[in-house]
Structures are given as structure tokens and as C-alpha cells.
Motif scaffolding. Structure first.
Motif, mmCIF file in Angstrom:
data_model
loop_
_atom_site.group_PDB
_atom_site.id
_atom_site.type_symbol
_atom_site.label_atom_id
_atom_site.label_comp_id
_atom_site.label_asym_id
_atom_site.label_seq_id
_atom_site.Cartn_x
_atom_site.Cartn_y
_atom_site.Cartn_z
ATOM 1 N N UNK A 65 1.039 -1.395 0.221
ATOM 2 C CA UNK A 65 0.147 0.055 -0.204
ATOM 3 C C UNK A 65 0.837 1.734 -0.212
ATOM 4 N N UNK A 66 0.320 2.085 -0.973
ATOM 5 C CA UNK A 66 1.633 3.443 -0.634
ATOM 6 C C UNK A 66 0.654 4.444 -0.933
ATOM 7 N N UNK A 67 1.434 5.124 0.321
ATOM 8 C CA UNK A 67 0.604 6.433 0.891
ATOM 9 C C UNK A 67 1.234 7.674 0.255
ATOM 10 N N UNK A 68 1.168 8.628 -0.383
ATOM 11 C CA UNK A 68 1.598 9.469 -0.595
ATOM 12 C C UNK A 68 1.075 11.079 -0.202
ATOM 13 N N UNK A 69 1.549 11.519 0.497
ATOM 14 C CA UNK A 69 1.846 12.587 2.129
ATOM 15 C C UNK A 69 2.975 14.209 1.390
ATOM 16 N N UNK A 70 2.266 14.724 1.357
ATOM 17 C CA UNK A 70 3.286 16.055 0.530
ATOM 18 C C UNK A 70 2.860 17.221 2.308
ATOM 19 N N UNK A 71 4.025 17.274 2.727
ATOM 20 C CA UNK A 71 2.917 17.897 4.047
ATOM 21 C C UNK A 71 2.985 19.155 3.946
ATOM 22 N N UNK A 72 3.349 19.929 2.991
ATOM 23 C CA UNK A 72 2.969 21.144 2.490
ATOM 24 C C UNK A 72 1.933 21.615 2.646
ATOM 25 N N UNK A 73 0.822 20.653 2.307
ATOM 26 C CA UNK A 73 -0.707 20.183 2.345
ATOM 27 C C UNK A 73 -0.923 19.671 2.901
ATOM 28 N N UNK A 74 -0.511 18.303 3.174
ATOM 29 C CA UNK A 74 -1.281 17.482 4.173
ATOM 30 C C UNK A 74 -1.082 17.706 5.886
ATOM 31 N N UNK A 75 -1.405 16.898 6.542
ATOM 32 C CA UNK A 75 -1.394 16.740 7.641
ATOM 33 C C UNK A 75 -0.668 14.908 7.845
ATOM 34 N N UNK A 76 0.850 15.561 8.276
ATOM 35 C CA UNK A 76 1.181 14.057 8.048
ATOM 36 C C UNK A 76 0.781 13.345 9.586
ATOM 37 N N UNK A 77 0.077 12.353 10.016
ATOM 38 C CA UNK A 77 -0.786 11.592 10.804
ATOM 39 C C UNK A 77 0.243 10.574 11.635
ATOM 40 N N UNK A 78 1.707 11.357 11.679
ATOM 41 C CA UNK A 78 2.732 11.046 12.293
ATOM 42 C C UNK A 78 2.235 9.463 13.732
ATOM 43 N N UNK A 79 0.718 9.291 15.162
ATOM 44 C CA UNK A 79 0.400 8.711 15.442
ATOM 45 C C UNK A 79 0.535 7.087 14.757
ATOM 46 N N UNK A 80 -0.428 7.637 13.669
ATOM 47 C CA UNK A 80 -1.268 7.037 13.106
ATOM 48 C C UNK A 80 -0.162 5.686 12.443
ATOM 49 N N UNK A 81 0.558 7.062 11.466
ATOM 50 C CA UNK A 81 2.385 5.885 10.699
ATOM 51 C C UNK A 81 2.963 4.728 11.498
ATOM 52 N N UNK A 82 3.487 5.433 12.861
ATOM 53 C CA UNK A 82 3.592 4.827 13.887
ATOM 54 C C UNK A 82 3.351 3.298 14.244
ATOM 55 N N UNK A 83 2.468 2.963 14.758
ATOM 56 C CA UNK A 83 1.679 2.490 15.180
ATOM 57 C C UNK A 83 0.824 1.590 13.686
ATOM 58 N N UNK A 84 1.536 2.065 12.223
ATOM 59 C CA UNK A 84 0.881 0.986 11.279
ATOM 60 C C UNK A 84 1.615 -0.187 10.788
ATOM 61 N N UNK A 85 3.026 -0.259 11.256
ATOM 62 C CA UNK A 85 3.604 -1.465 12.149
ATOM 63 C C UNK A 85 3.417 -2.848 12.573
ATOM 64 N N UNK A 86 2.850 -3.580 12.871
ATOM 65 C CA UNK A 86 2.445 -4.517 13.633
ATOM 66 C C UNK A 86 3.122 -5.916 13.666
ATOM 67 N N UNK A 87 2.990 -6.781 14.742
ATOM 68 C CA UNK A 87 3.558 -8.017 14.319
ATOM 69 C C UNK A 87 4.833 -8.120 13.445
ATOM 70 N N UNK A 88 4.792 -9.670 12.983
ATOM 71 C CA UNK A 88 5.366 -9.373 11.779
ATOM 72 C C UNK A 88 5.000 -9.983 10.519
ATOM 73 N N UNK A 89 3.632 -9.201 10.363
ATOM 74 C CA UNK A 89 3.149 -9.693 9.392
ATOM 75 C C UNK A 89 2.280 -8.746 8.528
ATOM 76 N N UNK A 90 2.860 -6.624 8.804
ATOM 77 C CA UNK A 90 2.706 -6.122 8.252
ATOM 78 C C UNK A 90 3.981 -5.056 8.987
#
Ligand code: B12
Ligand code: SF4
Length: 684
Positions: A88-113
């Protein structure tokens, strides 16, 4: 096969190794991994108060993000990351997008993601923000890479790895130096299989772009920009010249590389059909030295003339471009409506000192005229703060630029020793002071000590903006503009005025409306209480909206004073003059006759009834087309304000207030309607 130098965490080169043939991950490399989140993030900058700079509606989408998205699609399509893995490719340009830092940090899970964060296209002024984001993501255990001009340029010239980059590497961030068109797949394989090295150095291996995957643009990303039909694309890279302030030659090199004309045409056709993109900024630093320029122009001409794609574009060229046989005429046929020219100075000593010997000041006006006669707007880049500049010389030069060279637009920059430029290397070697905070390296701040300008430097730079974008100069430009370039020029004036005068930012680093987040602040800055933050923010927004209204009124006045009547309107006026010459005084029937005669040539012209003509004659506010200034309105409001402040309310006639408010609304509506038609870049 490519030669790559791997560098250990200590920063020392390990060995010159040879990259094997493109790698493909197997089941053992992937293990239990089922899903991959790939975040491509273009970071922004912090403002003076430490807040993250973000806008509601930006001006230019990032080509770097589009390039990396295109390369990723190719890698995934070739199944190089394994057969089973879902990417899953997420493209974010911080000049126009809020970077969801916490969500990104939580997105890695176990050994499968797994989550990989790529901080992309990081410029020097964005490096501090990129470094802060990188650290946060590393603390959450994510895989992080940083690439782009800052790290590439910094490492390209300096003999040793600078401490700030070394520190990031020590914290587990991978630094990528150079372009990755031929190595992106291998990098992703290393990242997915957990084998990333601290540093990859591709600077000596400039990829051949000819048949490489083209940038991929997404519609939802484009919607975050003022004009969603506006895309970016690099047709080529590199520049043969040797300017000392330039980083391009030391990162992308002096040998020109280019994409195939057919690939470019295909990408443009696809973007038109899929996303409605009709306007491009070709990001090549010097399109005129792209050896494939003629084939590319011919392909664009075919798109316009045979496939009827209403394509328009702007491009960057050098001052000698107008001399290349057929270049200007083909550019026009291909749809070019603006050229950005690296003029930099009108002072020969400055140009010589900067190694910009190709710029010949005595030919500047011919250059501008060559493009103007092809009805292509000219926009020059102009640097203030060359070592030879003094307060007087800068004022004299800017006046010369406006009165003798007469470009349609100018962007001013404060000379900045960007890492990767010879200026930076020379200053570092001489041990001269350079500001330690890279956040300020945006050509809008003084980051060195100027021997002659001292503390006046910034003010002089702002003065140059004010002089060039003064009502008198903008009016002169618009009066010189043709029907084809008029709205293009006026639209850019609105953007530039709004950025510099209202927001105090460089137009190239600005957007339509500034957004902020209370907690989105640079480390070391306090998080304000809700009350303190929101009261301050309310004041800022009020001042900002007032500034925008001022710009709008100024532009409205400019339009009234310079607007080009349509061809049909002109024809009516000519017919009226003819009738007047023949019969003397004009009657209502004569007015109607003038419209009827013009209608023979312009069938769409609506002939007003006698009643309408009578209205227009006796109630002038119903005929705003006859208004050529709003000076009387300004005068009325100023007088009313003065009476109000002096509490002489009885001297403000309510009926005139109502009437003038109505006139204001009517004029603004008319202006916005005309502007709206031209807002879409490319429409003349
Ligand atoms: C288009 C452009 C702009 C546009 C659009 C910017 C945008 N939205 O992206 C505008 C006009 C707005 C702009 C503004 C500015 N720009 Co500008 N811009 C460019 C330009 C001409 C093209 C950028 C581009 O698309 N390049 C093509 C891409 C593909 O190259 P790339 O970014 O290097 O990416 C490749 C590699 O680096 C690598 N890579 C990149 N990121 C990553 C990440 C990872 C993980 C990996 C593995 C690899 C990787 O892969 C890519 C493909 O090979 C460049 C010059 C250039 N030739 O690049 C200047 C350039 C980037 N800009 C520059 C500057 C200074 C500015 C301004 C500060 C100028 C100013 N005062 O206005 C502002 C800053 C604005 C901002 N907030 O970003 C400098 C940056 C130098 C530096 N060290 O900081 C450059 C290099 C030009 C120069 N004068 O030297 N710019
Ligand atoms: S002409 Fe422009 S791109 Fe080329 S070296 Fe000079 S500044 Fe760099």
C-alpha cells in the motif's frame, strides 16, 4: 551493472562494490510478511515561530513524489517484492497534508505488516523537519530513508560526512545520495528484508532516463492545489553550465539526460484522460539544453494539433535559449505560456563572480522581446546579495530590470550557500560563518554576513519585491501584455502579491491559505494553552483575510485600468466611432446599430434592447463595463472612515453607502467572474 560505494555506520567508505542484477525477494526474505505500508512523504519547513508550514491549497505538486510513486508501481508490477506481499503506497506532501505521525507509527504490526517511511525530495530548508520526523519514526521502530537534494548535495562536495547526517545514520536512518531510477527496486528489497545499509551513494551513477517509468500523478493529490489541472513532469535533468551558487550540477550533473518524447507524450495523454491535467511545469532546470527538446516539442505539437489536447506548460530556460533555431516558435506551438529564465543579475561583475558567463546583459532586452513577440510570458529569477552588491547598486539594478529589461515577472532570492553548491564549499573551506539552522536556507533569509549590505540586506530584498510588484510596474506589464498573456500575468500577480505582502513568504514556498496545528511545533518550542493559541490565531486569520481583501481590491483596480476589451467589444467601439464621425451625436438607435454591425462579424454578440441601453445610460452602475477605475470608491470609503473616526456620523450619507456597497459588489463579482474564467492555468 553499477558501481556503488557502501558506507558503514562509522561513515567510512567500506568498499567499491558492484550492484548485482535487479534483485527479487523470495519467500525466505519475506518471512511472515503479508502487508507493506510504503509512506512517501515530502516534508515541509518550520516557520519563524516553529510551527509546521502547511497550506489549504498549495501551488505546485511535487514531481519527486510522482517520480517515486511511478518507480514503485513499476517495482510492484514486476513483483520484485515477492509474489504474495500486498503493497500500500501512501503519498503525503506535508506542504498541503497533515502527516498522521501517530497513525503511521502504529501501522507496523507484528511480523506481518511492515512500514517503510521515505522522506523524499528533502531540500535544505526542509532537512530539520525531515530529521525530526525521521527520529520519531525510528523511535517507533519503523524503517526510515531520507533522500533528495540536501543530503545528495551536502555529501557530494564535502570530503567527510557532516555530524548531523552521521547522527541520523547512527540512529538507524538510511541516507540515499543521488538519483534512484535504476536502484529503487533494490533499495525497497533491502528495506523489506531488513538489510538496509546506513548510506547508499549513487551520485556517480546518473540514471539514463530515456525509457524509465514516468512520474505517476494521483487525482486526490492534485485536488489539494489551487488548480487541480496543474501537474509537474521532468523531461530531462542536468545543466551544462557552472554557476557557483547552483546545486543542480553537483547532484544531477552537467551531462544532459532526457526522457523519450514518446514516453512524455504518453504520460501527458494519460494524465489528460485520467486526471484532466492540461497544464504542466516541466521541472527541467534548463529545458533549452535538453538535447531532445525538438522531438519533445514536436510530440506536444501533435498532441495539441492532432489530438486536440488543450495542453499548456511553463519551463525553465537559460538566457541564450532564444537564439536556438526554432526554439521559441516551436515552444509556442507546443503550448508554452511562460518561461522562467535564470537571469540572476543585470550586473556584469556579479555574473562573472558567480561563474554565470553565459549571461550577457546587453542581450537581455532582446531575449525578453523574443519571447514576448511569441506571446510567452517571461519570469526571471533574480538574486540579491552577490558579494559586489551595495544598497545603491541593487536599487539601480532593480530599476534597470523593470525599465530596460522589462520582464513580465521576477522572483527575487537572497544569495544562499546551499550545500552542494561551490559557494557553500568555498565558504566552508574559508571557514566563513554560515547560519547553523538549515531551516532558514530558503533564499528568503540571510544566512551569511554580507560584506557591504550588512543588516540592510533583507530589507533591500523586500524592497525589490515591493518595487517590482508596485501598482505602476504591474500596470506597465499588463498594458504591454497581449490578449494571450494578459490573464496569465494578472493571475501570477495575485499569487505573488498574496504571498509576499499578505503572508510574508516567498511565493514559491507559499499556498493559498496558511494552516497550523497547535501541537505541530518544532522540538524546543512550547505548546501554547488553547486560549493563548486560538486568540493569537484568530488575530492572524483576521489580518490575513484583510490582507487578501486588500490584494483583491488592488488587483481589481489594476484590471479596470488595463483590461483588454474583447474583440467583439472593440468592434462595437469602432462602429460607434464610425457612426459618430458620419452623423455627429449618437442616438439610442445608433448604439443599437453599432452592435448589429459588430454582430455580423461576431454572431454570438448579444444586441441590447433600447430599454437596456437607456438603463445603462442613466444608471451607470448597471453598466460596469464602462468603469475604468475604482478611485472614486476608494475616496468615498476613506472619507467615510475619517468621518467615522471623528464621530461625525451624520456626514456619512446612508444611501451613498448602500449604493457604493452595491457598486463594490458588482465590480468584485465581475472581476471574480473574469478571473474565474482565466484561473485555470492555460486559459487565455
Ligand atoms: C520544481 C522545483 C520547485 C517547485 C516545486 C517544488 C515541489 N513541490 O516539489 C517550486 C517552484 C515550488 C520550488 C520551490 C523551491 N525550491 Co525548488 N526546485 C524544483 C526543481 C527544479 C525540480 C524538483 C524536482 O522535481 N526534481 C526531480 C526529482 C525527481 O529529483 P529529486 O527531488 O532530487 O529526487 C530524486 C532523487 O533525489 C531521489 N530521491 C528523492 N527523495 C528520495 C527519498 C528516498 C528515500 C530515496 C531513496 C530517494 C530519493 O530520487 C528521485 C528520483 O531519482 C529542483 C531542481 C531539480 N533539478 O531537482 C529545484 C530545487 C529542489 N529547489 C530548490 C530550492 C532552493 C527551492 C526554494 C527554497 C526556492 C525558493 N526560495 O523559492 C523553494 C522551496 C519550496 C518548498 N517548500 O519546497 C533547490 C534545493 C537545493 C537545496 N539543497 O535545498 C533546487 C535543487 C534548485 C536549486 N536552486 O538548486 N522548487
Ligand atoms: S544555468 Fe541554472 S541550472 Fe545551470 S548551472 Fe546555472 S544556475 Fe544551475
Amino acid at each position: 551493472m553499477q558501481t556503488v560505494v557502501s558506507i558503514a555506520a562509522s561513515g567510512k567508505p567500506l568498499s567499491g562494490s558492484t550492484l548485482p542484477a535487479p534483485r527479487v525477494l523470495n519467500a525466505e526474505d519475506i518471512g511472515r510478511l503479508k502487508r507493506l505500508h510504503l509512506y512517501l512523504i515530502k516534508p515541509t519547513q518550520y516557520d519563524e515561530d516553529g510551527y509546521v508550514v502547511r497550506h489549504w491549497r498549495g501551488v505546485l505538486p511535487s514531481n519527486t513524489l510522482a517520480c517515486l510513486a511511478g518507480l514503485t508501481e513499476d517495482v510492484v508490477a514486476q513483483k520484485r517484492l515477492g509474489e504474495s506481499i500486498q503493497v500500500k503506497v501512501h503519498v503525503l506532501d506535508e506542504t498541503v497534508d497533515r502527516v498522521p505521525v501517530k497513525r503511521i507509527c502504529r501501522s507496523q504490526r507484528g511480523g506481518h505488516t511492515k512500514t517503510i517511511v521515505c522522506l523524499a525530495g528533502v531540500q535544505t530548508n526542509q532537512f530539520p523537519r525531515a530529521a525530526d520526523l525521521a527520529r520519531t519514526f525510528r523511535r517507533a521502530g519503523l524503517t526510515v530513508m531520507i533522500g533528495g537534494f540536501h543530503v545528495s548535495g551536502y555529501l557530494a562536495l564535502l570530503p567527510e560526512i557532516p555530524p548531523d547526517i552521521q547522527q541520523l545514520m547512527d540512529e538507524g536512518v538510511t541516507i540515499v545520495k543521488g538519483e534512484v531510477e535504476e536502484t529503487w527496486g533494490d533499495l525497497l528489497c533491502d528495506a523489506v528484508s531488513g538489510r538496509l545499509k546506513p548510506l547508499y551513494d549513487f551520485i556517480d551513477h546518473k540514471p539514463d532516463l530515456y525509457e524509465k517509468p514516468v512520474p505517476v500523478i494521483r487525482t486526490e493529490y492534485l485536488r489539494k492545489f489551487v488548480a487541480s489541472n496543474f501537474g509537474t513532469l521532468d523531461c530531462g535533468r542536468g545543466c551544462p553550465f557552472e554557476c557557483t551558487f547552483c546545486t543542480i550540477i553537483n547532484v544531477q550533473g552537467r551531462k544532459m539526460r532526457f526522457r523519450s518524447a514518446e514516453h512524455i507524450a504518453q504520460a501527458i495523454r494519460h494524465n489528460y484522460q485520467a486526471h484532466g491535467i492540461t497544464f504542466y511545469f516541466f521541472t527541467d532546470d534548463n529545458f533549452a539544453r535538453n538535447k531532445n527538446w525538438e522531438a519533445i516539442f514536436d510530440a506536444l505539437i501533435r498532441l495539441r494539433e492532432q489530438e486536440h489536447i488543450p495542453l499548456k506548460f511553463m519551463m525553465q530556460v537559460d538566457v541564450l535559449s532564444w537564439k536556438i533555431k526554432n526554439f521559441v516558435s516551436k515552444a509556442r506551438r507546443a503550448g508554452c505560456n511562460t518561461v522562467f529564465i535564470g537571469m540572476e543579475s543585470v550586473n556584469t561583475d556579479n555574473l562573472e563572480a558567480a561563474g554565470k558567463n553565459q549571461n550577457r546583459v546587453h542581450e537581455y532586452s532582446q531575449l525578453i522581446e523574443a519571447y514576448r513577440s511569441a506571446e510567452i510570458s517571461t519570469h526571471v529569477g533574480y538574486i540579491i546579495g552577490f558579494p559586489g552588491d551595495s544598497v545603491d547598486s541593487v536599487r539601480r539594478d532593480v530599476a534597470f530590470l523593470m525599465q530596460d529589461v522589462r520582464p513580465d515577472h521576477a522572483s527575487f532570492f537572497m544569495l544562499t550557500p546551499l550545500p552542494g553548491s561551490m559557494d557553500h564549499l568555498n565558504m566552508a573551506n574559508r571557514g566563513e560563518w554560515m547560519h547553523p539552522d538549515f531551516n532558514l536556507y530558503d533564499s528568503h533569509h540571510a544566512v551569511t554576513i554580507h560584506p557591504k549590505l550588512g543588516d540592510d540586506w533583507k530589507e533591500l530584498y523586500l524592497e525589490a519585491w515591493r518595487s517590482f510588484y508596485s501598482a505602476a510596474n504591474m500596470k506597465a506589464v499588463l498594458l504591454r501584455s497581449s490578449m494571450r498573456t494578459y490573464w496569465n500575468n494578472l493571475t501570477r500577480f495575485i499569487w505573488y502579491k498574496n504571498s509576499v505582502a499578505t503572508e510574508g513568504r516567498h511565493p514559491m514556498m507559499c499556498g493559498f491559505f496558511r494552516l497550523k496545528g497547535r501541537k505541530n511545533r518544532r522540538p524546543g518550542y512550547p505548546i501554547l494553552s488553547r486560549w493563548a493559541y486560538y486568540t493569537g490565531r484568530a488575530k492572524e486569520i483576521r489580518a490575513h483575510l484583510a490582507g487578501m481583501a486588500r490584494v483583491l481590491l488592488e488587483m481589481e483596480e489594476l484590471w479596470l485600468q488595463t483590461r483588454h476589451p474583447s474583440a467583439a467589444e472593440q468592434r462595437v467601439v469602432e462602429e460607434l466611432a464610425r457612426i459618430r464621425a458620419a452623423y455627429g451625436r449618437l442616438k439610442l438607435a445608433d448604439l443599437q446599430l453599432a452592435y448589429l454591425r459588430a454582430k455580423t462579424q461576431f454572431p454570438a454578440l448579444r444586441v441590447p434592447s433600447k430599454l437596456q441601453l437607456l438603463w445603462a445610460r442613466w444608471v451607470p452602475l448597471l453598466a460596469p463595463r464602462k468603469v475604468y477605475t475604482r478611485a472614486d470608491l476608494d475616496w468615498f470609503w476613506q472619507a467615510a472612515r475619517q468621518h467615522w473616526n471623528e464621530r461625525r456620523w451624520f456626514r456619512i450619507p446612508p444611501h451613498r453607502v448602500a449604493l457604493n456597497l452595491f457598486r463594490e459588489a458588482q465590480l468584485s463579482l465581475l472581476f471574480i467572474l473574469h478571473f474565474g474564467r482565466a484561473r485555470e492555468p492555460g486559459i487565455e
